[in-house]
Each structure stands twice: as structure tokens, then as C-alpha cells.
Design an enzyme around this catalytic site. Structure first.
Site, short mmCIF file in Angstrom:
data_model
loop_
_atom_site.label_atom_id
_atom_site.label_comp_id
_atom_site.label_asym_id
_atom_site.label_seq_id
_atom_site.Cartn_x
_atom_site.Cartn_y
_atom_site.Cartn_z
CB ALA A 198 35.55 48.24 25.62
CE LYS A 199 35.14 47.35 33.38
NZ LYS A 199 35.49 48.86 34.24
N GLY A 200 36.28 44.13 29.86
CA GLY A 200 36.57 42.82 29.68
C GLY A 200 36.63 42.12 31.09
CB VAL B 293 31.57 43.38 26.37
CG1 VAL B 293 30.38 44.07 25.75
CG2 VAL B 293 31.03 42.06 26.51
CG ASP C 11 37.49 46.89 36.88
OD1 ASP C 11 37.11 48.14 36.77
OD2 ASP C 11 36.68 46.02 37.11
#
Ligand code: NAD
Length: 425
Positions: A114-116, A69, A155
Site C-alpha cells: 500500500a502507499k499513501g 492506495v 516516507d
């Protein structure tokens, strides 16, 4: 007069994503954000869902679901970690992406958020299966990542080795090495010195600032730390070196306390030998619940989300709470701590040292010029100290808590960039 945003007046947030949107709505009202920009910042720019086929060790094929995202890119390429965890949801990834936008803006690095995430249980996978998953996931999201577009990082349950596989997969597809596509890499392939301790070091710098602002002495100040992993263990070591007295630490199995101060080096060795801080001879046993309420000056939650609640907030004795973890304090607890005069250093400030040194890693990769650790730490200190002062200034100006102050700084910065760029077409 001091006022804080009355979060109780609104309906209880239903999900972490709605909670993130609610936080933005509150700050938008406070700073008088224009409606158009508010609506623009309330939603992610881009959401990619991918199916990731992986050949398992027994020859079967399994399909995993993954997400990337990108919340906002007004200030630069987007940045944010990738999480491998069974509980990953699209809602959570969207919220984490939005928080990354605010965190990067607060420390004033030229990134959006952003992040995944991939829904998987890495603890139940072999190294080969993890590598297969990482390489195929990288390929699936490679249409939207890149050193000028979106730069992932580690993360929960993703490691420097996993970052190395991401870098290699992306580079193989392009035909040459592109270390700047991902940060948190091992040093040997373009990682940065100081990245491993950056989150803890950044946390130390802002706690120092808070102590000075509140006119509390640093030497001998008593610190309790929940969580003894990357963030918590390094925070204990660095704070002890700085002159703080570490009186309590814990991990998932429990904790130890000693009002006279714990021997941090001894605990690190004990943790390495036994896998836990529990059973360390230099202190008495304590539960995680007791640690949060113990007699100390600084409390550092460095493990899980949602540990400071309306139930334990009235019993917290620390004068400063530094959120090394993401999301450890519930909104209703925030209000209680603020009323009691306890300074909460919010996660987007207290743990921003990690993404700041990730930014330094990306800059070094692009320049192919690597800095000494002293230089990295000095630059980190400058960024963290400035972010603390700007947050405190906004909190004072609006008469709100430090979390709202930090949001005000960050959202205003992103809004300014958005406004200047204008609406395309
Ligand atoms: P980690 O996996 O290295 O360590 C987590 C620690 O928490 C471990 O010691 C574990 O035993 C402990 N823990 C787990 N469950 C617990 C429980 N129920 N009670 C008490 N302790 C428990 O993770 P980390 O990288 O140190 O991350 C910790 C927090 O910091 C997370 O919220 C993470 O998002 C945040 N954070 C980390 C970084 C970073 O650079 N590592 C950057 C920003 C934010």
C-alpha cells in the site's frame, strides 16, 4: 546464454504507474504468469481519495488532497509509507503501492503493498498545522487502515512524530491504545530498536552477499554514496565499521572524495555542525554527477530517483550498484549496466531492510513483547541474505539481471497466494 528483457522494444513508459505496470508485464511474460492473475495484479485493489480540511495558524481553512492506495492483500494486510510532498500524484502513489507488494513478497514478510500521500508542502507548515493535517488525514483514511488491514509507515517528509500522531488519533477513535496501526513510531510508544538504521543495515547485508558472489574482497573495497540522510549516512557508518573504505559521499549541496578513504565519523560530525558534507576538510570537493562516475567498487545511490541514466551508465566504474534509494536507475541504464557485467541490487531488495524491521515492529506491538537490538539485527540478516540468494538464483536460472530476478521471486510468491485463495465469490 544470457538474455535480458528488451525494454527498448516497447513504447517508452509515460508515467511512473505505467512504468510499474510495464515491469510487471515483462516479468509476467518471463515466468509465464496466467492471464487472469496478471490482470488482477496489474491494478490496485482499492484507491481512496480524501479531502482534508485543515485549520491554519491564521484561522483560515485549507483543503488538502490525500490518497491511500492498497495494491494487494493476498499475502496479508497491506503495508506502505505515507508521503507528504507537493509533487504527490495518484499515479505515483499507485506505483509505490505496487512496488511495496513486490518488496514485502521478496523478503517474505506476510504483507501486501500500500502507499499513501498528501499533496502539501510540509516545509512551509508549522508543527501545529502539520499535526492538524496528520490527525484529520488519519481520520479520513481510518475507514480502511488498521493493524489487521493496512499499516502505514514514514516516507518522504513524514517522521516518527507524525507516526505518533497517527497512532494517537486512531487509538483515540477506538478508545484504547493500538500501536500496531502504524510503524516507524518513537521507541517510547512501541517503536522498534534498530528501525532507524534498518534500511542501511539491510543494504550492507546484501552488498556483502554480492561481493562474496562476485568473489570480490570486502576489506578495503571502495564505496561511493550519494545522499547523506537516513539511508546514506547510516550506510556510510555501518559499511566503514564492516571494513569497506568510504571514498566519496554527497548530499544535495555537493560531495567530498578521498581515494585513501574518508573519516566517516568526522563527516557525520561536520554534517551535524554545518548541515552538509560540503566543506569537510578530509577530502576534495566533488559534484553529485562526478560521484556517480568516480573510481569505486560499490556505488550506493541513496538520494533521488532517476540518477543513473543511459548517458552516465557507460561511465560507471563500480562493480556493484546497491539501490538504497527507490528508483535511481532508468530502465535503459539497467540494460547497459547488465551488459557491462555490473551487478545492480534493485531497490526492492537493497532497501527492503526498512520494511522488514517495520514488520518486526508490528509483530512486537501485537505481542506486546519487545526484542533486543541484537535479535532484530540477526533476524534482519537472515531475511536479507535469503532474499539475495533467491534473487540471484532466479536471475541465473532465467539469464536475466538481478532486478528481473527479484521481480520473478516476488511476483511468483504473490501469484501463488492469489491462486491458492481462489477468486471470491
Ligand atoms: P533523507 O531525507 O533522510 O535523506 C536524503 C538525502 O539525499 C539527504 O542527504 C539529501 O541532502 C540528499 N539529496 C537530496 N537531493 C539530492 C541531490 N540532488 N543530490 C544528492 N543528494 C541529494 O531520505 P532517506 O530516508 O535517506 O531516503 C533516501 C532514499 O532512500 C529515498 O529514495 C527513499 O525512498 C529511500 N528509502 C529510504 C528508506 C528509509 O528507511 N529511510 C527505506 C526505503 C527506501
Amino acid at each position: 546464454m544470457t538474455t535480458s528483457i528488451d525494454r527498448s522494444a516497447v513504447q517508452a513508459p509515460q508515467s511512473v504507474w505505467e512504468m510499474a505496470q510495464q515491469q510487471l508485464d515483462d516479468v509476467a511474460r518471463l515466468i509465464g504468469l496466467s492471464e487472469g492473475i496478471h490482470l488482477f495484479l496489474r491494478v490496485p485493489k482499492r484507491v481512496l481519495e480524501v479531502s482534508v480540511p485543515v485549520r491554519m495558524d491564521d484561522g483560515r481553512i485549507r483543503i488538502y488532497t490525500g490518497y491511500r492506495v492498497q495494491h494487494n492483500m493476498s499475502r496479508g494486510p497491506s503495508k506502505g509509507g505515507i508521503r507528504f510532498h507537493p509533487d504527490v500524484t495518484l499515479d505515483e502513489v499507485k506505483a509505490l503501492a505496487m512496488w511495496m507488494t513486490w518488496k514485502c513478497a521478496l523478503v517474505n514478510i506476510p504483507f501486501g503493498g500500500a502507499k499513501g500521500g498528501v499533496i502539501c508542502d510540509p516545509k512551509a507548515m508549522s508543527m501545529q498545522e502539520l499535526e492538524n493535517l496528520t490527525r484529520r488525514f488519519t481520520t479520513e483514511i481510518s475507514i480502511i487502515i488498521g493493524p489487521e488491514k493496512d499499516i502505514p509507515a514514514p516516507d518522504v517528509y513524514t517522521t516518527p512524530q507524525i507516526m505518533a500522531w497517527i497512532m494517537d488519533t486512531y487509538s483515540m477513535q477506538k478508545g484504547y491504545s493500538i500501536p500496531g496501526v502504524v510503524t516507524g513510531k518513537p521507541i517510547a510508544i512501541g517503536g522498534s530498536l534498530g528501525r532507524d538504521k534498518a534500511t542501511a543495515r539491510g543494504c550492507l547485508y546484501v552488498v556483502d552477499e554480492a561481493m562474496q558472489t562476485m568473489k570480490l574482497p570486502i576489506e578495503g573495497a571502495r564505496v561511493a554514496i550519494q545522499g547523506f540522510g537516513n539511508a546514506g549516512m547510516h550506510a556510510a557508518t555501518l559499511m566503514a565499521e564492516r571494513g569497506y573504505r568510504i571514498v566519496a559521499v554527497s548530499d544535495s549541496r555537493g560531495g567530498v572524495i578521498n581515494a585513501k578513504g574518508l573519516d566517516v565519523r568526522g563527516i557525520v560530525a561536520h554534517k551535524q555542525e554545518t548541515g552538509s558534507v560540503v566543506g569537510f576538510a578530509g577530502g576534495d570537493a566533488i559534484t553529485n554527477k562526478e560521484l556517480l562516475e568516480c573510481d569505486c567498487d560499490v556505488l550506493v545511490p541513496a538520494a533521488l530517483e532517476k540518477v543513473i541514466t543511459a548517458q552516465n551508465a557507460p561511465k560507471i566504474r563500480a562493480k556493484v550498484v546497491a539501490e538504497a534509494a527507490n528508483g535511481p536507475t532508468l530502465p535503459e541504464a539497467d540494460a547497459i549496466l547488465h551488459e557491462r557485467g555490473i551487478m545492480v541490487l534493485p531497490d526492492i531488495l537493497a532497501n527492503a531492510g526498512g520494511v522488514t524491521v517495520s514488520y518486526f515492529e508490528w509483530v512486537q506491538d501485537l505481542q506486546e513483547n519487545f526484542w533486543e537490538e541484537d535479535e532484530i539485527n540477526a533476524r534482519l540478516k537472515q531475511k536479507m541474505t535469503r532474499a539475495f540468494r533467491e534473487t540471484h538464483e532466479q536471475a541465473e536460472r532465467h539469464g536475466v539481471d538481478m532486478r528481473t530476478g527479484a521481480y520473478a521471486v516476488a511476483v511468483e510468491r504473490v501469484a501463488e497466494a492469489t491462486k491458492l485463495r481462489g477468486l471470491y465469490p
